[in-house]
Structures are given as C-alpha cells and as structure tokens.
Design a protein around this motif. Structure first.
Motif, mmCIF file in Angstrom:
data_model
loop_
_atom_site.group_PDB
_atom_site.id
_atom_site.type_symbol
_atom_site.label_atom_id
_atom_site.label_comp_id
_atom_site.label_asym_id
_atom_site.label_seq_id
_atom_site.Cartn_x
_atom_site.Cartn_y
_atom_site.Cartn_z
ATOM 1 N N SER A 1 30.067 76.611 27.284
ATOM 2 C CA SER A 1 31.352 76.124 26.793
ATOM 3 C C SER A 1 32.469 76.800 27.573
ATOM 4 O O SER A 1 32.302 77.856 28.145
ATOM 5 N N SER A 2 33.597 76.156 27.566
ATOM 6 C CA SER A 2 34.772 76.682 28.231
ATOM 7 C C SER A 2 35.626 77.403 27.188
ATOM 8 O O SER A 2 35.652 77.021 26.027
ATOM 9 N N SER A 3 36.333 78.425 27.623
ATOM 10 C CA SER A 3 37.147 79.189 26.669
ATOM 11 C C SER A 3 38.277 78.350 26.081
ATOM 12 O O SER A 3 38.684 78.566 24.955
ATOM 13 N N GLY A 4 38.767 77.355 26.812
ATOM 14 C CA GLY A 4 39.862 76.528 26.324
ATOM 15 C C GLY A 4 39.399 75.237 25.678
ATOM 16 O O GLY A 4 40.192 74.342 25.454
ATOM 17 N N GLU A 5 38.120 75.137 25.366
ATOM 18 C CA GLU A 5 37.556 73.901 24.842
ATOM 19 C C GLU A 5 37.859 73.756 23.346
ATOM 20 O O GLU A 5 37.712 74.698 22.581
ATOM 21 N N SER A 6 38.268 72.563 22.945
ATOM 22 C CA SER A 6 38.571 72.325 21.536
ATOM 23 C C SER A 6 37.266 72.196 20.739
ATOM 24 O O SER A 6 36.203 71.963 21.302
ATOM 25 N N ALA A 7 37.362 72.328 19.423
ATOM 26 C CA ALA A 7 36.182 72.217 18.557
ATOM 27 C C ALA A 7 35.565 70.827 18.669
ATOM 28 O O ALA A 7 34.346 70.677 18.720
ATOM 29 N N LYS A 8 36.405 69.789 18.775
ATOM 30 C CA LYS A 8 35.886 68.417 18.907
ATOM 31 C C LYS A 8 35.128 68.258 20.219
ATOM 32 O O LYS A 8 34.048 67.677 20.256
ATOM 33 N N LYS A 9 35.680 68.797 21.299
ATOM 34 C CA LYS A 9 35.027 68.674 22.598
ATOM 35 C C LYS A 9 33.692 69.422 22.589
ATOM 36 O O LYS A 9 32.708 68.953 23.135
ATOM 37 N N LYS A 10 33.657 70.592 21.935
ATOM 38 C CA LYS A 10 32.404 71.352 21.829
ATOM 39 C C LYS A 10 31.348 70.554 21.071
ATOM 40 O O LYS A 10 30.199 70.478 21.482
ATOM 41 N N SER A 11 31.748 69.952 19.950
ATOM 42 C CA SER A 11 30.778 69.194 19.149
ATOM 43 C C SER A 11 30.321 67.945 19.901
ATOM 44 O O SER A 11 29.149 67.584 19.850
ATOM 45 N N ASP A 12 31.232 67.294 20.637
ATOM 46 C CA ASP A 12 30.847 66.129 21.445
ATOM 47 C C ASP A 12 29.848 66.523 22.531
ATOM 48 O O ASP A 12 28.870 65.829 22.770
#
Length: 105
Positions: free
Chosen positions: A73-84
């Motif tokens: 994961s990226s440090s600037g990644e949103s929770a939605k982007k992580k779950s996607d």
C-alpha cells in the motif's frame, strides 16, 4: 529519432556502464563497473586470486499503468482505494484457484 530508439530507450553512454558481481575465494564478493564489451575479470584486483563472475538478478522492474494489482500500500492511499486494491487482489487469487481446480477435474 528512429522508431527502434524510441522503443528501446536512450542509447547507453560512457557513464552508464553495468555493474558486475564477482566472487573471490579469499576476499569474498565485490562489484566492478565494466563496459559490456570488456572481458570478464579473471583475477581479484585486491589479492590476485582467480575470481568467478556471478549471475545477478538484474534490476527490478516497475509495472506502469493502473491495472496492476499490488500487495503493497501507499502511504497516501485512501481507505476506499486500499479496500478496492485488496478486493481486486482477492478476486484475482480466487479466479486463479478456480482455474487451477477446473484443469485438474
């Protein structure tokens, strides 16, 4: 610029020579920058004993574009982007398992 150069990228210059890894039985492993046209080293520059050139794994590669699944994961990644990303990864793994099992039956 010819089409081949556009596909292959810039032509290597004198400054961009590859680094080769060698192993000396006395001194251990060391690296040496050499031109591709240079012959491999036969003797250790430190002690003069015979050396073996190691086969390196080369550099890593980067998958560009937005369609590649990454487990990092990226440090600037949103929770939605992580779950996607996690869902894409999980669906891909499930699809692979289904395909493996369908070939065996």
């Amino acid at each position: 610029m010819c089409d081949n150069q556009r596909v292959r990228g810039p032509v290597p210059t004198e400054e961009s020579v590859p680094t080769y890894e060698y192993k000396c039985p006395a001194c251990g492993e060391f690296e040496k920058e050499q031109r591709m046209s240079d012959p491999p080293l036969k003797k250790c520059p430190h002690c003069g004993k015979a050396v073996t050139r190691l086969v390196g794994g080369g550099g890593g590669f980067v998958l560009k574009g937005g369609n590649w699944v990454s487990k990092m994961s990226s440090s600037g990644e949103s929770a939605k982007k992580k779950s996607d990303r996690f869902m894409k990864q999980t669906v891909g793994e499930v699809a692979e398992d289904i395909a493996k099992h369908s070939r065996t039956h």
